[in-house]
Design a protein around this motif. Sequence first.
Motif, PDB file in Angstrom:
ATOM      1  N   ASP A   1      -9.614  -4.740  -4.073  1.00 26.45           N
ATOM      2  CA  ASP A   1     -10.458  -5.704  -3.368  1.00 26.45           C
ATOM      3  C   ASP A   1     -11.669  -5.014  -2.741  1.00 26.45           C
ATOM      4  O   ASP A   1     -12.815  -5.452  -2.908  1.00 26.45           O
ATOM      5  CB  ASP A   1      -9.625  -6.290  -2.217  1.00 26.45           C
ATOM      6  CG  ASP A   1      -9.677  -7.784  -2.217  1.00 26.45           C
ATOM      7  OD1 ASP A   1     -10.562  -8.331  -2.879  1.00 26.45           O
ATOM      8  OD2 ASP A   1      -8.817  -8.386  -1.561  1.00 26.45           O
ATOM      9  N   ASP A   2     -11.406  -3.921  -2.000  1.00 15.60           N
ATOM     10  CA  ASP A   2     -12.500  -3.186  -1.357  1.00 15.60           C
ATOM     11  C   ASP A   2     -13.410  -2.559  -2.402  1.00 15.60           C
ATOM     12  O   ASP A   2     -14.631  -2.528  -2.243  1.00 15.60           O
ATOM     13  CB  ASP A   2     -11.952  -2.080  -0.435  1.00 15.60           C
ATOM     14  CG  ASP A   2     -11.343  -2.674   0.834  1.00 15.60           C
ATOM     15  OD1 ASP A   2     -11.573  -3.868   1.094  1.00 15.60           O
ATOM     16  OD2 ASP A   2     -10.626  -1.942   1.552  1.00 15.60           O
TER      17      ASP A   2
ATOM     18  N   ASN B   1     -21.888  -4.778  -4.451  1.00 20.94           N
ATOM     19  CA  ASN B   1     -22.880  -4.219  -3.541  1.00 20.94           C
ATOM     20  C   ASN B   1     -23.777  -3.254  -4.303  1.00 20.94           C
ATOM     21  O   ASN B   1     -23.309  -2.264  -4.861  1.00 20.94           O
ATOM     22  CB  ASN B   1     -22.141  -3.475  -2.426  1.00 20.94           C
ATOM     23  CG  ASN B   1     -23.087  -2.975  -1.374  1.00 20.94           C
ATOM     24  OD1 ASN B   1     -24.240  -2.655  -1.652  1.00 20.94           O
ATOM     25  ND2 ASN B   1     -22.592  -2.894  -0.163  1.00 20.94           N
TER      26      ASN B   1
ATOM     27  N   ARG C   1      -9.507  -9.097  -9.489  1.00 19.09           N
ATOM     28  CA  ARG C   1      -9.287  -9.198  -8.043  1.00 19.09           C
ATOM     29  C   ARG C   1      -8.015  -9.994  -7.750  1.00 19.09           C
ATOM     30  O   ARG C   1      -7.218  -9.621  -6.896  1.00 19.09           O
ATOM     31  CB  ARG C   1     -10.504  -9.887  -7.422  1.00 19.09           C
ATOM     32  CG  ARG C   1     -10.388 -10.103  -5.955  1.00 19.09           C
ATOM     33  CD  ARG C   1     -11.679 -10.640  -5.387  1.00 19.09           C
ATOM     34  NE  ARG C   1     -12.330  -9.662  -4.543  1.00 19.09           N
ATOM     35  CZ  ARG C   1     -13.614  -9.640  -4.286  1.00 19.09           C
ATOM     36  NH1 ARG C   1     -14.419 -10.494  -4.873  1.00 19.09           N
ATOM     37  NH2 ARG C   1     -14.113  -8.749  -3.476  1.00 19.09           N
TER      38      ARG C   1
ATOM     39  N   SER D   1      -4.853  -6.441  -4.066  1.00 18.38           N
ATOM     40  CA  SER D   1      -4.168  -5.810  -2.935  1.00 18.38           C
ATOM     41  C   SER D   1      -3.682  -4.401  -3.256  1.00 18.38           C
ATOM     42  O   SER D   1      -3.111  -3.733  -2.409  1.00 18.38           O
ATOM     43  CB  SER D   1      -2.966  -6.667  -2.549  1.00 18.38           C
ATOM     44  OG  SER D   1      -2.085  -6.715  -3.655  1.00 18.38           O
TER      45      SER D   1
ATOM     46  N   SER E   1     -15.688  -5.311  -3.598  1.00 15.43           N
ATOM     47  CA  SER E   1     -16.709  -5.690  -2.607  1.00 15.43           C
ATOM     48  C   SER E   1     -17.741  -4.580  -2.432  1.00 15.43           C
ATOM     49  O   SER E   1     -18.935  -4.846  -2.339  1.00 15.43           O
ATOM     50  CB  SER E   1     -16.107  -5.949  -1.224  1.00 15.43           C
ATOM     51  OG  SER E   1     -14.973  -6.707  -1.319  1.00 15.43           O
ATOM     52  N   GLN E   2     -17.275  -3.332  -2.382  1.00 18.20           N
ATOM     53  CA  GLN E   2     -18.211  -2.254  -2.032  1.00 18.20           C
ATOM     54  C   GLN E   2     -18.990  -1.713  -3.227  1.00 18.20           C
ATOM     55  O   GLN E   2     -20.106  -1.238  -3.065  1.00 18.20           O
ATOM     56  CB  GLN E   2     -17.450  -1.093  -1.394  1.00 18.20           C
ATOM     57  CG  GLN E   2     -16.925  -1.435  -0.019  1.00 18.20           C
ATOM     58  CD  GLN E   2     -16.053  -0.329   0.545  1.00 18.20           C
ATOM     59  OE1 GLN E   2     -16.259   0.839   0.266  1.00 18.20           O
ATOM     60  NE2 GLN E   2     -15.068  -0.701   1.323  1.00 18.20           N
TER      61      GLN E   2
ATOM     62  N   MET F   1      -8.521   3.460  -2.339  1.00 17.55           N
ATOM     63  CA  MET F   1      -8.894   2.197  -1.671  1.00 17.55           C
ATOM     64  C   MET F   1      -8.282   1.024  -2.434  1.00 17.55           C
ATOM     65  O   MET F   1      -7.809   1.188  -3.572  1.00 17.55           O
ATOM     66  CB  MET F   1     -10.411   2.042  -1.575  1.00 17.55           C
ATOM     67  CG  MET F   1     -11.133   1.877  -2.874  1.00 17.55           C
ATOM     68  SD  MET F   1     -12.864   1.414  -2.606  1.00 17.55           S
ATOM     69  CE  MET F   1     -13.486   2.874  -1.842  1.00 17.55           C
ATOM     70  N   SER F   2      -8.308  -0.154  -1.803  1.00 22.16           N
ATOM     71  CA  SER F   2      -7.751  -1.309  -2.507  1.00 22.16           C
ATOM     72  C   SER F   2      -8.762  -1.779  -3.564  1.00 22.16           C
ATOM     73  O   SER F   2      -9.976  -1.578  -3.418  1.00 22.16           O
ATOM     74  CB  SER F   2      -7.430  -2.442  -1.532  1.00 22.16           C
ATOM     75  OG  SER F   2      -8.626  -3.026  -1.089  1.00 22.16           O
TER      76      SER F   2
ATOM     77  N   ARG G   1       0.843  -1.210   0.000  1.00 21.27           N
ATOM     78  CA  ARG G   1       0.000   0.000   0.000  1.00 21.27           C
ATOM     79  C   ARG G   1       0.879   1.262   0.000  1.00 21.27           C
ATOM     80  O   ARG G   1       0.621   2.219  -0.723  1.00 21.27           O
ATOM     81  CB  ARG G   1      -0.903  -0.032   1.245  1.00 21.27           C
ATOM     82  CG  ARG G   1      -1.903   1.062   1.290  1.00 21.27           C
ATOM     83  CD  ARG G   1      -2.756   1.025   2.557  1.00 21.27           C
ATOM     84  NE  ARG G   1      -2.832   2.346   3.146  1.00 21.27           N
ATOM     85  CZ  ARG G   1      -3.560   3.334   2.656  1.00 21.27           C
ATOM     86  NH1 ARG G   1      -4.310   3.143   1.593  1.00 21.27           N
ATOM     87  NH2 ARG G   1      -3.556   4.525   3.217  1.00 21.27           N
TER      88      ARG G   1
ATOM     89  N   THR H   1      -3.624  -0.398  -4.130  1.00 21.25           N
ATOM     90  CA  THR H   1      -4.379   0.800  -3.765  1.00 21.25           C
ATOM     91  C   THR H   1      -4.525   1.696  -4.995  1.00 21.25           C
ATOM     92  O   THR H   1      -3.525   1.988  -5.668  1.00 21.25           O
ATOM     93  CB  THR H   1      -3.633   1.550  -2.644  1.00 21.25           C
ATOM     94  OG1 THR H   1      -3.547   0.667  -1.533  1.00 21.25           O
ATOM     95  CG2 THR H   1      -4.357   2.824  -2.242  1.00 21.25           C
TER      96      THR H   1
END
Length: 427
Positions: A268-269, A277, A239, A244, A272-273, A265-266, A133, A246
């Motif tokens: 990955d996030d 979502n 992914r 991993s 997911s977000q 943000m990563s 990061r 950023t």
Amino acid sequence: MPGGKELSGPAQGSGAQSPTPLVPAPSASTLWADLQALLPRTREGLQLDFGEAVESSVVLLLQQTADLLYGEGGSLNSCLRLSEIVLDYSWEKLNIGKWRDVDKEWRRVYAYGCLFKALCLCHDGGAVAEAVRTCDLGLLMGASILDNVLARVIGVLQPHLPRPKRPMAGDVKEPLPKKIRPGSEDVPAIKAPERIVRLRCPSLEYFRDNFLLPQKPVILEGVVDHWPCMKKWSVEYIRRVAGSRTVPVEVGSRYTDEEWSQTLMSVDDFISQYIENENHTGYLAQHQLFDQIPELKQDIGIPDYCCLGKGEEDDITVNAWFGPAGTISPLHQDPQQNFLVQVLGRKYLHLYSPAQSEKLYPHEGHLLHNTSQVDVEEPDLASFPQFETAEAQTCILSPGQVLFIPVQYWHYVRALDTSFSVSFWWS
Ligand SMILES: O=C(O)CCC(=O)C(=O)O
């Protein structure tokens, strides 16, 4: 360098509050050896000299950090602490005023701070994810140093990243369904007079004479089918390769909205977000992604037709556009020719020639003068009456298709599915 301080030596002492000497734990020694191989052999090779903009106290701090790393006595903790002081201080310099006015020397300082911090973090093999990061922040905000060492450090760290947690046997009865947002069911109809011409692999000359010179949009087919991204890329692949990392993300469904913002943000996030979502809208839209993540760059090429431009290949800006269904790029124009290559999912586009600009009501301020005030799919005709007579060209761009958007051509884009496009701006 002969007679210089060498990186590999054991620590010569330790700081009062920091008992960890600069000798890696045995389990981490391979990682450390691989990292050492990326750095100059001696401390002098680091080239820690900076222009006048950088205060000498900051240069001194960087030199002390380097001395610690190169075994001139001290400890991991003091080295980490010094690098963090340099980072805090240079971060302020990067964030005061306009980005274009930031002195490049401060970006170099920041990059060195990131390098030293990352080395301290993974010295004992412990905090590899945080080190990645840190390097990513250095790549995004810093200047390139030591032959792009931050990217090379990430390349070494990646195989050492902790694997994502997997459920234990018995924890889950059946595989969980993947919660990727469904694509839009109501696909807009494209009326014949508005339809953009589609061509299969036209020759360079045909494209130049019929589309580039007269500045007409066209959809090219069959020209990127051989690019590895066409077969390899999926949300899971992105992914796996980049989870991993950023990256900057645009939060909000369109950049003209009040509540739109940018964050780091990563990947990955982000997936997911925003991809998995349904309640959030965000866009991973940026021009540095492929320089930052060479694994993704290897999967794409440059459209052959770019050779018709006057610029060099290095002058082409390659942008990534990764986001969920419903992501919108409001109607805007750009100062270069564009090939928009669709890799995953479909996009719905409206194009208007620059001659229509008056009917599109560009914002008046300097910042958004290339963006229309009109919401293309729900226009407020009371406020923008001439929009009704603006002549649109529309299309649904599907994977494998490449849309040529001429210079200054207005374009509005809405993703119908989870979508990844790559655009090439060239002149
Ligand atoms: O795909 C998008 O959302 C926008 C693409 C775009 O505006 C561009 O490539 O210039």
